[in-house]
Write an enzyme that holds these catalytic residues in place. Structure first.
Site, PDB file in Angstrom:
ATOM      1  N   CYS A 254       0.816  -1.227   0.000  1.00  0.00           N
ATOM      2  CA  CYS A 254       0.000   0.000   0.000  1.00  0.00           C
ATOM      3  C   CYS A 254       0.849   1.276   0.000  1.00  0.00           C
ATOM      4  O   CYS A 254       1.470   1.577  -0.995  1.00  0.00           O
ATOM      5  CB  CYS A 254      -0.999  -0.037   1.144  1.00  0.00           C
ATOM      6  SG  CYS A 254      -2.371  -1.116   0.756  1.00  0.00           S
ATOM      7  N   PHE A 299      -4.980   6.685  -2.904  1.00  0.00           N
ATOM      8  CA  PHE A 299      -4.010   7.099  -3.911  1.00  0.00           C
ATOM      9  C   PHE A 299      -3.553   5.857  -4.673  1.00  0.00           C
ATOM     10  O   PHE A 299      -3.633   4.735  -4.156  1.00  0.00           O
ATOM     11  CB  PHE A 299      -2.804   7.789  -3.258  1.00  0.00           C
ATOM     12  CG  PHE A 299      -3.136   9.100  -2.596  1.00  0.00           C
ATOM     13  CD1 PHE A 299      -2.945  10.290  -3.277  1.00  0.00           C
ATOM     14  CD2 PHE A 299      -3.646   9.138  -1.304  1.00  0.00           C
ATOM     15  CE1 PHE A 299      -3.254  11.501  -2.673  1.00  0.00           C
ATOM     16  CE2 PHE A 299      -3.961  10.344  -0.691  1.00  0.00           C
ATOM     17  CZ  PHE A 299      -3.767  11.534  -1.385  1.00  0.00           C
ATOM     18  N   HIS A 340      -3.797  -5.547   0.473  1.00  0.00           N
ATOM     19  CA  HIS A 340      -3.342  -6.091   1.759  1.00  0.00           C
ATOM     20  C   HIS A 340      -3.303  -7.624   1.735  1.00  0.00           C
ATOM     21  O   HIS A 340      -4.314  -8.278   1.988  1.00  0.00           O
ATOM     22  CB  HIS A 340      -4.276  -5.623   2.880  1.00  0.00           C
ATOM     23  CG  HIS A 340      -4.066  -4.203   3.270  1.00  0.00           C
ATOM     24  ND1 HIS A 340      -3.167  -3.816   4.245  1.00  0.00           N
ATOM     25  CD2 HIS A 340      -4.624  -3.071   2.810  1.00  0.00           C
ATOM     26  CE1 HIS A 340      -3.192  -2.502   4.370  1.00  0.00           C
ATOM     27  NE2 HIS A 340      -4.073  -2.024   3.507  1.00  0.00           N
ATOM     28  N   GLU A 342      -2.025  -9.497   3.930  1.00  0.00           N
ATOM     29  CA  GLU A 342      -2.252 -10.010   5.287  1.00  0.00           C
ATOM     30  C   GLU A 342      -3.733 -10.080   5.620  1.00  0.00           C
ATOM     31  O   GLU A 342      -4.145 -10.804   6.528  1.00  0.00           O
ATOM     32  CB  GLU A 342      -1.521  -9.147   6.314  1.00  0.00           C
ATOM     33  CG  GLU A 342      -2.225  -7.870   6.737  1.00  0.00           C
ATOM     34  CD  GLU A 342      -2.213  -6.778   5.679  1.00  0.00           C
ATOM     35  OE1 GLU A 342      -2.921  -5.773   5.853  1.00  0.00           O
ATOM     36  OE2 GLU A 342      -1.496  -6.933   4.668  1.00  0.00           O
TER      37      GLU A 342
END
Length: 363
Positions: A254, A299, A340, A342
């Site tokens: 990210c 973004f 993500h 995770e």
């Protein structure tokens, strides 16, 4: 039970009236929506949401309470909460407390009993904007005046607000791999996923220099997620650029992905709304396989800027809007993704990326 009224005012003047939840007070920030149907506690404690008022599109929030260990940071990070139905009571036997008490203790202001479907449709059409919630001041003209002073997320540096102020270590010191983690607002499950793969993780403040990282002699460097506009993080961009020239394998997630890209001369831009939820479809352009992913970003790295850099390959693409979802360096063991892996809460389709990072450290 007696409820207090609350008001939500958007930057474009739109007003929603409802009832107060959480702490009685006033809060402001950029308003965004999350489409996830579960994992609200993990979402609220995600540092990437810092300074954002969050709309949960799931109709019922709070009904399973909270558990003290189901967190991604040390406190709630959202600036405020907007829901349709908010439950003061909870039914999960293993819960430690109610969401109401949790918000109250962390000074989080919210509003419920509004038409979140209409609100989300409005924001989806008009784009990201600032908003203010208040349960202590209901005069709309006063709230509109206060809202004028709220800074835009575009150009706002926020990682320093949530990054660790001191170095700390997690895992077994005798683990096979040593990973230096740059904390731009890290979710704790990123650290857990590394520790589960026999990594000893040393977490550094977001502005740590390469020289200090090298003193740890790490096998790899992790660049974490985090909040705010990456383009204004000039020192961090330069630091990460130097890290890419060190020969150490790097994995970015990210905000870490965006900073990594900016260090190579790529560009980022603010999205109309961003991606926030746990059901976003991604295509791995290397394997041809699709993944359902957890996402939280406003973004994105521009696709055009990648085309101008022969050393960078786009590895993943978002299937809803074809935005960049992952890149890799062609001559170094460096890669990053916009989502993500995770995924807490969320699908585990992308956990293989941690294994890819391990393979890079092995090689």
């Amino acid at each position: 039970m007696e409820y207090k009224p609350a008001a939500l005012v958007l930057e474009d003047g739109t007003v929603f009236n409802g009832r107060a939840i959480g702490k009685i007070g006033t809060t402001s920030g950029e308003i965004a929506f999350n489409t996830g149907m579960t994992g609200y506690q993990e979402v609220f404690t995600d540092p990437s949401y810092y300074n954002q008022i969050l709309i949960m599109t799931t109709a019922h929030i709070g009904n399973y309470g909270i558990k003290n260990d189901e967190v991604e940071s040390d406190s709630i990070k959202i600036a405020g909460l907007v829901t349709k139905k908010f439950s003061q009571m909870y039914s999960r036997v293993s819960a430690d407390d109610s969401l109401q008490n949790y918000m109250d203790n962390d000074n989080v202001v919210g509003i419920a009993d509004i038409d979140t479907r209409a609100l989300v449709r409005h924001i989806r059409d008009k784009g990201a904007m600032n908003a203010i919630i208040s349960s202590e001041e209901l005069d709309v003209s006063v709230l509109k005046s206060k809202l004028k002073d709220v800074p835009s997320m575009d150009g706002l540096e926020l990682a320093s607000k949530v990054s660790t102020s001191s170095i700390y270590e997690v895992g077994n010191p005798d683990a096979k791999y040593k990973v230096a983690l740059m904390d731009f607002g890290v979710k704790q499950n990123i650290i857990r996923c590394l520790v589960e793969r026999d990594c000893y993780v040393k977490v550094y403040p977001q502005n740590t220099k390469l020289e200090e990282i090298k003193a740890f002699n790490p096998n790899g460097i992790m660049l974490s997620n985090g909040p705010g506009d990456p383009a204004v993080m000039h020192n961090e961009i330069q630091n990460v650029k130097e890290m890419t020239e060190s020969g150490i394998p790097i994995f970015g997630i990210c905000l870490g992905h965006q900073i990594l890209a900016l260090g190579q001369g790529l560009k980022t831009e603010k999205m109309h709304n961003g991606h926030r939820g746990i059901n976003h479809p991604i295509m791995n352009l290397i394997t041809g396989k699709s993944e359902i992913t957890s996402q939280n970003h406003g973004f994105v790295v521009t696709k055009d800027s990648i085309a101008d850099h022969s050393n960078i390959t786009m590895t993943h693409v978002h299937l809803n809007d074809e935005t960049v979802a992952g890149i890799k360096f062609n001559d170094r063991k460096i890669f990053s993704v916009q989502y993500h892996p995770e995924a807490s809460a969320g699908p585990h389709d992308s956990r293989y990326l941690f294994d890819q990072f391990i393979d890079n450290m092995n090689s």
